[in-house]
Design a protein around this motif. Structure first.
Motif, PDB file in Angstrom:
ATOM      1  N   GLY A 172      -8.661  -1.919 -11.055  1.00 51.47           N
ATOM      2  CA  GLY A 172      -8.698  -3.370 -10.912  1.00 51.47           C
ATOM      3  C   GLY A 172      -7.341  -4.044 -10.913  1.00 51.47           C
ATOM      4  N   LYS A 173      -6.294  -3.326 -10.550  1.00 52.16           N
ATOM      5  CA  LYS A 173      -4.951  -3.908 -10.542  1.00 52.16           C
ATOM      6  C   LYS A 173      -4.859  -5.104  -9.591  1.00 52.16           C
ATOM      7  N   THR A 174      -5.292  -4.922  -8.361  1.00 51.03           N
ATOM      8  CA  THR A 174      -5.184  -5.992  -7.374  1.00 51.03           C
ATOM      9  C   THR A 174      -6.039  -7.189  -7.775  1.00 51.03           C
ATOM     10  N   THR A 175      -7.249  -6.937  -8.230  1.00 51.88           N
ATOM     11  CA  THR A 175      -8.124  -8.029  -8.661  1.00 51.88           C
ATOM     12  C   THR A 175      -7.510  -8.785  -9.830  1.00 51.88           C
ATOM     13  N   LEU A 176      -6.919  -8.049 -10.770  1.00 46.48           N
ATOM     14  CA  LEU A 176      -6.265  -8.699 -11.903  1.00 46.48           C
ATOM     15  C   LEU A 176      -5.111  -9.587 -11.428  1.00 46.48           C
ATOM     16  N   LEU A 177      -4.271  -9.072 -10.553  1.00 39.67           N
ATOM     17  CA  LEU A 177      -3.151  -9.876 -10.053  1.00 39.67           C
ATOM     18  C   LEU A 177      -3.640 -11.081  -9.264  1.00 39.67           C
ATOM     19  N   GLU A 178      -4.705 -10.910  -8.525  1.00 38.16           N
ATOM     20  CA  GLU A 178      -5.282 -12.012  -7.751  1.00 38.16           C
ATOM     21  C   GLU A 178      -5.732 -13.149  -8.667  1.00 38.16           C
ATOM     22  N   ARG A 179      -6.174 -12.812  -9.857  1.00 40.91           N
ATOM     23  CA  ARG A 179      -6.589 -13.818 -10.835  1.00 40.91           C
ATOM     24  C   ARG A 179      -5.405 -14.309 -11.673  1.00 40.91           C
ATOM     25  N   ARG A 188       0.873 -22.698 -14.900  1.00 38.93           N
ATOM     26  CA  ARG A 188       1.864 -22.823 -15.979  1.00 38.93           C
ATOM     27  C   ARG A 188       3.251 -23.166 -15.449  1.00 38.93           C
ATOM     28  N   GLY A 189       3.358 -23.343 -14.138  1.00 34.10           N
ATOM     29  CA  GLY A 189       4.644 -23.697 -13.546  1.00 34.10           C
ATOM     30  C   GLY A 189       5.558 -22.516 -13.291  1.00 34.10           C
ATOM     31  N   VAL A 190       5.007 -21.305 -13.288  1.00 35.44           N
ATOM     32  CA  VAL A 190       5.796 -20.100 -13.069  1.00 35.44           C
ATOM     33  C   VAL A 190       5.753 -19.735 -11.581  1.00 35.44           C
ATOM     34  N   ALA A 191       6.921 -19.668 -10.950  1.00 29.86           N
ATOM     35  CA  ALA A 191       7.013 -19.237  -9.551  1.00 29.86           C
ATOM     36  C   ALA A 191       6.940 -17.711  -9.526  1.00 29.86           C
ATOM     37  N   VAL A 192       6.002 -17.178  -8.726  1.00 34.02           N
ATOM     38  CA  VAL A 192       5.698 -15.747  -8.726  1.00 34.02           C
ATOM     39  C   VAL A 192       5.871 -15.149  -7.339  1.00 34.02           C
ATOM     40  N   SER A 193       6.437 -13.953  -7.301  1.00 30.07           N
ATOM     41  CA  SER A 193       6.394 -13.102  -6.105  1.00 30.07           C
ATOM     42  C   SER A 193       5.811 -11.764  -6.544  1.00 30.07           C
ATOM     43  N   THR A 194       5.341 -10.991  -5.576  1.00 27.46           N
ATOM     44  CA  THR A 194       4.782  -9.678  -5.884  1.00 27.46           C
ATOM     45  C   THR A 194       5.396  -8.620  -4.975  1.00 27.46           C
ATOM     46  N   ILE A 195       5.438  -7.411  -5.510  1.00 24.91           N
ATOM     47  CA  ILE A 195       5.774  -6.231  -4.712  1.00 24.91           C
ATOM     48  C   ILE A 195       4.652  -5.238  -4.935  1.00 24.91           C
ATOM     49  N   LYS A 196       4.062  -4.763  -3.859  1.00 29.75           N
ATOM     50  CA  LYS A 196       2.936  -3.832  -3.915  1.00 29.75           C
ATOM     51  C   LYS A 196       3.351  -2.533  -3.250  1.00 29.75           C
ATOM     52  N   HIS A 197       3.216  -1.429  -3.972  1.00 33.66           N
ATOM     53  CA  HIS A 197       3.494  -0.123  -3.378  1.00 33.66           C
ATOM     54  C   HIS A 197       2.234   0.367  -2.688  1.00 33.66           C
ATOM     55  N   ALA A 198       2.363   0.739  -1.431  1.00 34.93           N
ATOM     56  CA  ALA A 198       1.237   1.270  -0.668  1.00 34.93           C
ATOM     57  C   ALA A 198       1.392   2.784  -0.582  1.00 34.93           C
ATOM     58  N   HIS A 199       0.344   3.495  -0.901  1.00 37.44           N
ATOM     59  CA  HIS A 199       0.396   4.956  -0.889  1.00 37.44           C
ATOM     60  C   HIS A 199       0.047   5.538   0.465  1.00 37.44           C
ATOM     61  N   HIS A 200      -0.462   4.724   1.317  1.00 38.76           N
ATOM     62  CA  HIS A 200      -0.958   5.229   2.598  1.00 38.76           C
ATOM     63  C   HIS A 200      -0.081   4.695   3.728  1.00 38.76           C
ATOM     64  N   ASP A 201      -0.312   5.188   4.904  1.00 41.35           N
ATOM     65  CA  ASP A 201       0.392   4.695   6.080  1.00 41.35           C
ATOM     66  C   ASP A 201      -0.217   3.346   6.449  1.00 41.35           C
ATOM     67  N   PHE A 202       0.246   2.291   5.766  1.00 44.74           N
ATOM     68  CA  PHE A 202      -0.331   0.972   5.983  1.00 44.74           C
ATOM     69  C   PHE A 202       0.360   0.280   7.147  1.00 44.74           C
ATOM     70  N   ASP A 203      -0.262  -0.770   7.648  1.00 47.44           N
ATOM     71  CA  ASP A 203       0.330  -1.571   8.697  1.00 47.44           C
ATOM     72  C   ASP A 203      -0.157  -3.000   8.543  1.00 47.44           C
ATOM     73  N   VAL A 204       0.761  -3.956   8.559  1.00 45.82           N
ATOM     74  CA  VAL A 204       0.381  -5.363   8.498  1.00 45.82           C
ATOM     75  C   VAL A 204       0.196  -5.934   9.899  1.00 45.82           C
ATOM     76  N   ASP A 205       0.545  -5.162  10.879  1.00 47.56           N
ATOM     77  CA  ASP A 205       0.476  -5.571  12.277  1.00 47.56           C
ATOM     78  C   ASP A 205      -0.801  -5.021  12.906  1.00 47.56           C
TER      79      ASP A 205
END
Length: 171
Positions: free
Chosen positions: A13-20, A28-45
């Motif tokens: 549930g890592k992704t679900t937890l971060l999504e919440r 709370r006024g905290v500016a957030v960025s994320t870095i996600k490690h992908a284990h597979h040959d992913f593509d955003v395109d």
């Protein structure tokens, strides 16, 4: 910038937890960025899109921009996988970076654990795990020393993340 990682087995549930967690930190006024490690040959395109066609033609980098967002895709083409430190250096400054994955890296992490998965705890083997977010408390030694929050108590997880995050330089 400060950072805290979230590590756990697939299906914990890592992704679900971060999504919440991200909206809670935003409230709370905290500016957030994320870095996600992908284990597979992913593509955003997607095949057929102009940017995909440019990459397939051999472009090393393709930057796609609109009035709402921009994205830079870099083809490694045999170059080594980027390190977490290298990726952090590419981010614009924010208050907190949440890292999903990169569980072998040496930054502080909150272990995300779901009992129904039947997987062992990670923290007995990883001294960089500084807290646990789980659907069950991690009772008994060696678990007792770690702060714990329920996966459903998002404000408590946010408190842990903010308290235990480390400066990026120390990660």
């Amino acid at each position: 910038m400060r950072l805290i990682g979230f590590a756990g087995w697939s299906g914990a549930g890592k992704t679900t937890l971060l999504e919440r967690l991200i909206p809670e930190l935003g409230r709370r006024g905290v500016a957030v960025s994320t870095i996600k490690h992908a284990h597979h040959d992913f593509d955003v395109d997607r095949p057929g899109k102009d940017s995909h066609r440019h990459r397939e033609a051999g472009a090393r980098q393709v930057l796609v921009a609109s009035a709402n967002r921009w994205a830079l895709m870099t083809e490694l083409r045999g170059a080594p996988e980027p390190t977490l430190a290298g990726l952090l250096a590419r981010l614009s400054p924010v208050d907190l970076v949440l890292v999903e994955g990169f569980k072998r890296d040496r930054h502080p992490k909150i272990e995300v654990h779901r009992a129904a998965n039947g997987k062992p705890w990670l923290h007995p083997e990883d001294p960089r795990i500084v807290a646990v977010a789980s659907d069950v408390p991690p009772g008994g030694a060696p678990h007792a020393a770690l702060p714990w929050a329920s996966l459903d108590d998002i404000p408590a997880v946010a408190d842990l993340a903010l308290r235990l995050a480390a400066p990026v330089e120390a990660a």
